[in-house]
Design a protein around this motif. Structure first.
Motif, PDB file in Angstrom:
ATOM      1  N   LEU A 456      38.304  21.244  34.913  1.00  0.00           N
ATOM      2  CA  LEU A 456      38.107  22.560  35.525  1.00  0.00           C
ATOM      3  C   LEU A 456      37.160  23.412  34.690  1.00  0.00           C
ATOM      4  CD1 LEU A 456      41.766  23.471  36.589  1.00  0.00           C
ATOM      5  CD2 LEU A 456      39.920  22.619  38.048  1.00  0.00           C
ATOM      6  N   TRP A 459      36.082  29.492  34.011  1.00  0.00           N
ATOM      7  CA  TRP A 459      36.402  30.640  34.862  1.00  0.00           C
ATOM      8  C   TRP A 459      37.540  30.302  35.827  1.00  0.00           C
ATOM      9  CZ3 TRP A 459      36.228  30.452  40.131  1.00  0.00           C
ATOM     10  CH2 TRP A 459      35.502  29.427  40.717  1.00  0.00           C
ATOM     11  N   MET A 460      37.622  29.051  36.259  1.00  0.00           N
ATOM     12  CA  MET A 460      38.692  28.644  37.157  1.00  0.00           C
ATOM     13  C   MET A 460      40.036  28.640  36.431  1.00  0.00           C
ATOM     14  SD  MET A 460      39.621  27.748  40.186  1.00  0.00           S
ATOM     15  CE  MET A 460      38.110  27.289  41.031  1.00  0.00           C
ATOM     16  N   LEU A 463      41.048  32.275  36.069  1.00  0.00           N
ATOM     17  CA  LEU A 463      41.494  32.843  37.348  1.00  0.00           C
ATOM     18  C   LEU A 463      42.896  32.356  37.700  1.00  0.00           C
ATOM     19  CD1 LEU A 463      40.923  34.510  39.864  1.00  0.00           C
ATOM     20  CD2 LEU A 463      39.823  32.496  40.870  1.00  0.00           C
ATOM     21  N   LEU A 464      43.162  31.066  37.507  1.00  0.00           N
ATOM     22  CA  LEU A 464      44.495  30.535  37.797  1.00  0.00           C
ATOM     23  C   LEU A 464      45.542  31.180  36.895  1.00  0.00           C
ATOM     24  CD1 LEU A 464      43.705  26.724  38.288  1.00  0.00           C
ATOM     25  CD2 LEU A 464      44.271  28.409  40.052  1.00  0.00           C
TER      26      LEU A 464
END
Length: 583
Positions: A456, A459-460, A463-464
């Motif tokens: 991943l 940024w992902m 965000l999660l």
């Protein structure tokens, strides 16, 4: 009532009997050292989330389970319960006690609202600005508890004026109808039906609000205060307990990282707060007051109604009751400014700070400044030299004139009334859990289990993490949620070889966004207790504020946070921590 009693019994049974027995099966899945630490971590987390016992009491679980399981010595665990941030908090509470004792906070709030005016839109913005400013230095709960009575006084003036206006309108209509009926012949009777009705949309007869618009204004202003208190707490490292938890756990886990201090945190979070403040105000205005910003935000005196003039008069009368600014207020204001300046200039980064004047480096922290100034408040007399006794704080019926000419600015009782000892123990419990995870190797084990997420992008992952903590914190306390997630996110960042600050700072901020339910945080409960808003109102408004907060934090960490914390590189202090942890 019986249903709630049954649920309470089930909660206590599950937490205190079934769950404790079930967690012993952890040892079957992982080695004994990590299993014991995981057992303590899970038990403490469940007690925090369920609140089967007080949060402070649950934080004491590591103090007796770690020594019993051989994870940490009793003396080592005890040392974790009092850290540098504890002293920092104590110094800030001394200043907060002086601010509240001498009503400096009330003077600031009323003055800022007077500047904003009584137009509904500007009134809401004025209250939000003063709440954000006060929440930077006082706790979110204290700020909300102080500002809401002022807002309630303004709202009651608004309601009472609206009742009078409604009565006047109905009397005018009745008088017009009588005059028309007595002076008109039957052919002209249809003209009676053309008499315009009052334009105000009245609430039901059982409602305490004259019109629906008045109710909307009350909802908007009430919710704006709790949201503004949350936004203000983000700005300073001492603004809320979750910021302190992050700072201490981060510094303990990465002792070589000299990147988190009052200045760097303020530079990163202040733009976030400003953007969130404006967007939250626009969202609440749209939700409750509509889109006519020109009507509700005009500063022109010609456009003010009778009710707005009376509201301004009420605020002005409250300010006049405070009297002229007193000597203790001046001293408190000077200490307030001095503490802020010393925090900013200790190690600003771009120029040498005042700590460079000392030969030995690394001995002085933000806690040194706060404790020094807090201690001086116990020494400096509240009475101006060679003058009469100071004015008794306005609105404080219990405050008596002290005949002692050397009575200090604050007493130990003043400090004790504000000091959140439960939070201190809660924070200490978090430090103890983090220390156990480090010594036992549990954090390394967790990191290995998270290796499948290595594909991943950063940024992902961030965000999660933001979405996860912001969802959990709606039902669990903010400090407890962050204390549980920080070690996990740290291990995840080390495993994925991304800068830990990339996930830890956004998660720390998003954990404060529990604004959708009254149980989300104490400010929500305070505002809800005034009866202007319903749970459905909080859910609708809070969802928008939560979404705004997550998006703004993501924007910050992807833009100005990158050069500020050098987020594009995996730092040396994280590599050093990985090496020592593996050993």
């Amino acid at each position: 009532v019986h249903v709630f009693k049954c649920l309470s019994i089930v909660k206590y049974f599950v937490c205190n009997v079934f769950f404790v027995i079930g967690c012993t099966q952890v040892s079957l899945a992982v080695p004994i050292g990590e299993a014991c630490c995981a057992y303590v971590l899970i038990v403490t987390a469940v007690y925090w989330v369920s609140e089967a016992v007080p949060l402070g009491a649950a934080a004491l679980v590591p103090a007796f389970l770690y020594p019993l399981f051989g994870v940490l010595k009793s003396s080592e665990v005890a040392a974790e319960y009092c850290k540098d941030t504890t002293l920092l908090l104590m110094g800030v509470i001394c200043l907060a006690a002086s601010i509240e004792k001498w009503n400096l906070h009330k003077r600031i709030a009323l003055r800022m609202v007077m500047i904003a005016g009584a137009k509904p839109g500007m009134l809401v913005l004025g209250f939000m600005c003063c709440t954000v400013f006060l929440s930077m230095w006082l706790s979110n709960t204290s700020t909300t508890a102080m500002v809401m009575p002022i807002a309630e006084a303004v709202l009651q003036q608004l309601i009472s004026t609206g009742v009078a206006d409604t009565q006047e309108d109905s009397e005018t209509v009745e008088a017009t109808e009588d005059g028309c009926l007595s002076g008109m012949t039957s052919p002209s009777l249809p003209a009676v039906n053309n008499i315009p009705e009052p334009k105000k949309e009245k609430e039901s007869k059982n409602s305490r609000y004259p019109t629906k618009r008045d109710h909307m204004i009350c909802k908007c202003l009430s919710l704006s205060i709790t949201y503004a208190a949350t936004i203000g707490g983000l700005i300073t490292i001492t603004g809320t307990s979750t910021n302190l938890i992050f700072a201490e756990q981060f510094n303990n886990r990465y002792p070589d990282a000299k990147v988190i201090n009052f200045g760097t945190w303020f530079i990163f979070s202040f733009p976030i707060a400003i953007i969130m403040l404006l967007l939250t105000w626009v969202w609440l205005h749209f939700l409750f007051l509509g889109c006519n910003f020109r009507e509700t935000c005009s500063l022109s005196k010609k456009r003010k109604t009778r009710r707005e003039m009376l509201s301004e008069r009420k605020i002005h009368e409250e300010y006049i009751k405070l009297g002229p600014i007193s000597y203790p207020e001046v001293v408190t204001g000077v200490f307030f400014i001095l503490m802020t300046l010393l925090w900013f200039t200790r190690e600003p980064g771009f120029v040498p700070g005042w700590t460079s004047l000392f030969e030995k480096k690394g001995y002085r922290t933000d806690a040194t400044v706060s404790v020094l100034l807090g201690f001086l408040l116990f020494l400096i007399p509240a009475r101006r030299p060679f003058s009469r006794a100071p004015r008794t704080p306005a609105g404080d019926s219990s405050a008596e004139r002290d005949p002692d000419p050397m009575a200090p600015m604050i007493t130990w009782k003043d400090f004790q009334n504000l000091m959140p000892w439960e939070i201190v123990i809660l924070v200490g419990g978090g430090y103890a859990l983090a220390a156990g995870c480090k010594v036992s190797g549990l954090s390394v084990w967790i990191g290995r289990q998270l290796e499948p997420m290595s594909g991943l992008p950063p940024w992902m992952v961030t965000l999660l993490a933001c979405l996860l903590v912001s969802a959990v914190t709606e039902f669990a306390s903010n400090p407890a949620t962050l204390t549980v997630f920080l070690p996990i996110l740290s291990a995840l960042s080390e495993t994925l070889q991304i800068n830990p600050l990339h996930t830890l700072i956004p998660a720390t901020m998003c954990v404060s966004f529990g604004v959708m339910l009254p149980v989300g945080n104490p400010p929500n409960a305070i505002v809800f207790s005034y009866g202007h808003v319903q749970i459905s109102d909080m859910v609708k408004a809070g969802f928008g504020v939560n979404l705004i907060g997550v998006l703004v934090v993501m924007l910050a960490i992807m833009t100005w946070g990158v050069p500020l914390f050098n987020l594009t590189e995996y730092p040396d202090w994280a590599i050093a921590r990985n090496f020592t942890g593996s050993l």
